[in-house]
Design a protein around this motif. Structure first.
Motif, mmCIF file in Angstrom:
data_model
loop_
_atom_site.group_PDB
_atom_site.id
_atom_site.type_symbol
_atom_site.label_atom_id
_atom_site.label_comp_id
_atom_site.label_asym_id
_atom_site.label_seq_id
_atom_site.Cartn_x
_atom_site.Cartn_y
_atom_site.Cartn_z
ATOM 1 N N GLY A 166 0.851 -0.946 0.038
ATOM 2 C CA GLY A 166 -0.115 0.064 0.025
ATOM 3 C C GLY A 166 0.761 1.249 0.029
ATOM 4 N N ALA A 167 2.110 1.232 0.454
ATOM 5 C CA ALA A 167 2.923 2.303 0.741
ATOM 6 C C ALA A 167 3.299 2.844 -0.780
ATOM 7 N N GLY A 168 3.588 2.007 -1.593
ATOM 8 C CA GLY A 168 3.894 2.217 -2.923
ATOM 9 C C GLY A 168 2.991 3.208 -3.633
ATOM 10 N N GLN A 169 1.659 2.759 -3.584
ATOM 11 C CA GLN A 169 0.505 3.665 -3.959
ATOM 12 C C GLN A 169 0.297 5.206 -3.262
ATOM 13 N N MET A 170 0.570 5.009 -1.936
ATOM 14 C CA MET A 170 0.491 6.318 -1.166
ATOM 15 C C MET A 170 1.859 7.309 -1.625
ATOM 16 N N VAL A 171 2.946 6.861 -1.952
ATOM 17 C CA VAL A 171 4.217 7.668 -2.520
ATOM 18 C C VAL A 171 3.671 8.077 -3.861
ATOM 19 N N LYS A 172 2.885 7.277 -4.757
ATOM 20 C CA LYS A 172 2.450 7.731 -6.006
ATOM 21 C C LYS A 172 1.540 8.942 -5.782
ATOM 22 N N VAL A 174 1.450 11.157 -3.301
ATOM 23 C CA VAL A 174 2.248 12.191 -2.931
ATOM 24 C C VAL A 174 2.813 12.969 -4.050
ATOM 25 N N ASN A 175 3.422 11.937 -5.180
ATOM 26 C CA ASN A 175 3.997 12.481 -6.477
ATOM 27 C C ASN A 175 2.882 13.143 -7.225
ATOM 28 N N GLN A 176 1.664 12.889 -7.016
ATOM 29 C CA GLN A 176 0.549 13.514 -7.920
ATOM 30 C C GLN A 176 0.100 14.767 -7.341
ATOM 31 N N ILE A 177 0.155 14.781 -5.950
ATOM 32 C CA ILE A 177 -0.072 16.402 -5.238
ATOM 33 C C ILE A 177 0.997 17.241 -5.713
ATOM 34 N N LEU A 178 2.340 16.763 -5.633
ATOM 35 C CA LEU A 178 3.271 17.807 -5.950
ATOM 36 C C LEU A 178 3.161 18.172 -7.440
ATOM 37 N N VAL A 179 2.973 17.257 -8.254
ATOM 38 C CA VAL A 179 2.691 17.639 -9.579
ATOM 39 C C VAL A 179 1.407 18.782 -9.801
ATOM 40 N N VAL A 180 0.603 18.544 -9.314
ATOM 41 C CA VAL A 180 -0.562 19.465 -9.586
ATOM 42 C C VAL A 180 -0.475 20.820 -8.929
ATOM 43 N N VAL A 181 0.068 20.897 -7.736
ATOM 44 C CA VAL A 181 0.196 21.916 -7.093
ATOM 45 C C VAL A 181 1.345 22.793 -7.602
ATOM 46 N N ASN A 182 2.222 21.893 -8.083
ATOM 47 C CA ASN A 182 3.480 22.582 -8.892
ATOM 48 C C ASN A 182 2.883 23.474 -10.248
ATOM 49 N N MET A 183 1.984 22.563 -11.064
ATOM 50 C CA MET A 183 1.295 23.183 -12.156
ATOM 51 C C MET A 183 0.483 24.432 -11.918
ATOM 52 N N LEU A 184 -0.041 24.397 -10.547
ATOM 53 C CA LEU A 184 -0.940 25.602 -10.331
ATOM 54 C C LEU A 184 -0.025 26.697 -10.206
ATOM 55 N N ALA A 185 1.161 26.629 -9.627
ATOM 56 C CA ALA A 185 2.069 27.546 -9.363
ATOM 57 C C ALA A 185 2.686 28.248 -10.652
ATOM 58 N N VAL A 186 2.793 27.144 -11.493
ATOM 59 C CA VAL A 186 3.410 27.446 -12.830
ATOM 60 C C VAL A 186 2.373 28.302 -13.803
ATOM 61 N N SER A 187 1.140 27.785 -13.648
ATOM 62 C CA SER A 187 0.137 28.629 -14.123
ATOM 63 C C SER A 187 -0.172 30.091 -13.931
ATOM 64 N N GLU A 188 0.004 30.217 -12.411
ATOM 65 C CA GLU A 188 -0.186 31.418 -11.954
ATOM 66 C C GLU A 188 0.821 32.256 -12.032
ATOM 67 N N ALA A 189 1.968 31.824 -12.161
ATOM 68 C CA ALA A 189 3.247 32.541 -12.370
ATOM 69 C C ALA A 189 3.328 33.209 -14.080
ATOM 70 N N MET A 190 2.912 32.296 -14.818
ATOM 71 C CA MET A 190 2.963 32.500 -16.287
ATOM 72 C C MET A 190 1.852 33.521 -16.507
#
Ligand code: NAP
Length: 298
Positions: A166-172, A174-190
């Motif tokens: 189950g930990a593998g799926q939890m880390v994935k 985590v990966n997805q949270i980082l991806v989308v929050v990062n993409m929101l930051a990129v969008s707002e900055a651009m």
């Protein structure tokens, strides 16, 4: 001596991963719901099983890469599913991104048959799958990872044991949270840069190597700049992963404020029929609110 291995799910990801296993010289059996997708693998030297049960009976290690939790459940529990062909000593490795809770339940059922389970979701997109450079985050027992390692190394480069089943799926997630929050930051900055009349290319160049740099900025920023919405990762699949993250957060009783908001922003894009565009099209939801557009048509 290498073991007999099977691969279930020959989609965008499974296709590249399976070709790499065949190229590495392993004895590979495949099964795919849509049989026509298996033809190219038979031509490349793989056996084709008629059902997941037949594949599980024939193989020592069973790799799976299908879409969502109910799809892995269908492959495992369905008529002629993996469970009907499993026996003690076999190993199931699930590369799909699915629910950690559903994963633990399925793993327990597989374990009850004397077989082992690793959840091993991947990151790196279709390109990483084709090149054999995926990151693979794995939950399960270390000994089973060592058993699967020769095959995992044919598919990925960054293979990390992150904890119990189950930990593998939890880390994935985590990966997805980082991806989308990062993409929101990129969008707002651009959007801010465009409104300020800045040159977007030199703006990205100036900031990407410093503390604000990120994979999303360097890889997706230039795509946004030319309004190229072709998907590396589709909004519809991104939403599946955010749903999984939000469900897991609900079970744990913790807030995911930004992730929840971004999932609603993506929903506005799905409502507009943009679900098959790349996850970097998130900026369109901000453009709509701001009444302006970023970048130029290609
Ligand atoms: P995809 O191209 O849509 O392929 C999905 C595969 O799953 C197909 O082989 C499909 O069979 C099979 N499938 C779906 N539902 C099924 C069911 N109920 N029973 C049996 N087979 C079923 O998807 P993908 O991009 O390869 O993604 C697979 C997994 O990897 C997903 O969990 C995804 O989130 C994850 N992932 C994807 C990426 C990416 O960039 N694409 C990156 C990292 C992780 P048919 O051919 O019959 O439709």
């Amino acid at each position: 001596m290498s073991e007999k291995i099977g691969f279930i799910g020959l989609g965008i990801m499974g296709r590249g991963m399976t070709h790499n296993l065949i190229k590495a010289g392993f004895d590979v059996t495949v099964w795919n719901r849509t049989l026509s997708r298996a033809v190219e693998f038979a031509e490349a030297g793989a056996h084709v099983a008629a059902t997941p049960a037949e594949l599980a009976a024939r193989c020592d290690i069973i790799f799976i890469c299908v879409s969502d939790t109910p799809d892995v459940e269908a492959v495992i529990y369905g008529d002629n599913g993996v469970l009907a062909g499993i026996s003690a000593g076999k190993l199931v490795v699930d590369h799909s991104t699915i629910s950690p809770k559903g994963t633990r339940e399925m793993a327990a059922k597989i374990n009850a048959h004397g077989a082992a389970w690793l959840d091993a979701p991947v990151s790196g997109g279709s390109e990483g799958a084709a090149k054999g450079t995926l990151s693979i985050m794995i939950g399960g027992e270390a000994a089973n990872i060592e058993r699967a390692r020769p095959y995992l190394e044919a598919m990925g480069k960054n293979i990390v044991h992150v904890g119990a089943q189950g930990a593998g799926q939890m880390v994935k997630l985590v990966n997805q949270i980082l991806v989308v929050v990062n993409m929101l930051a990129v969008s707002e900055a651009m959007l801010f840069a465009e409104a300020g009349g800045l040159d977007l290319a030199s703006t990205i160049k100036a900031v990407e190597k410093g503390a604000a740099g990120s994979w999303m900025l360097s890889m997706r920023g230039p795509q946004v700049m030319v309004r190229d919405w072709r998907p590396g990762f589709m909004i519809d699949l991104q939403q599946k992963d955010l749903r999984l993250a939000l469900e897991a957060a609900e079970e744990m009783g913790i807030p995911l404020i930004a992730t929840s908001m971004i999932s609603h922003l993506y929903r506005t894009l799905q409502k507009q029929g943009l679900g098959s565009e790349g996850n970097h099209a998130l900026i369109k939801s901000l453009e709509h609110l701001a009444g302006m557009e970023v970048g130029k048509q290609p």
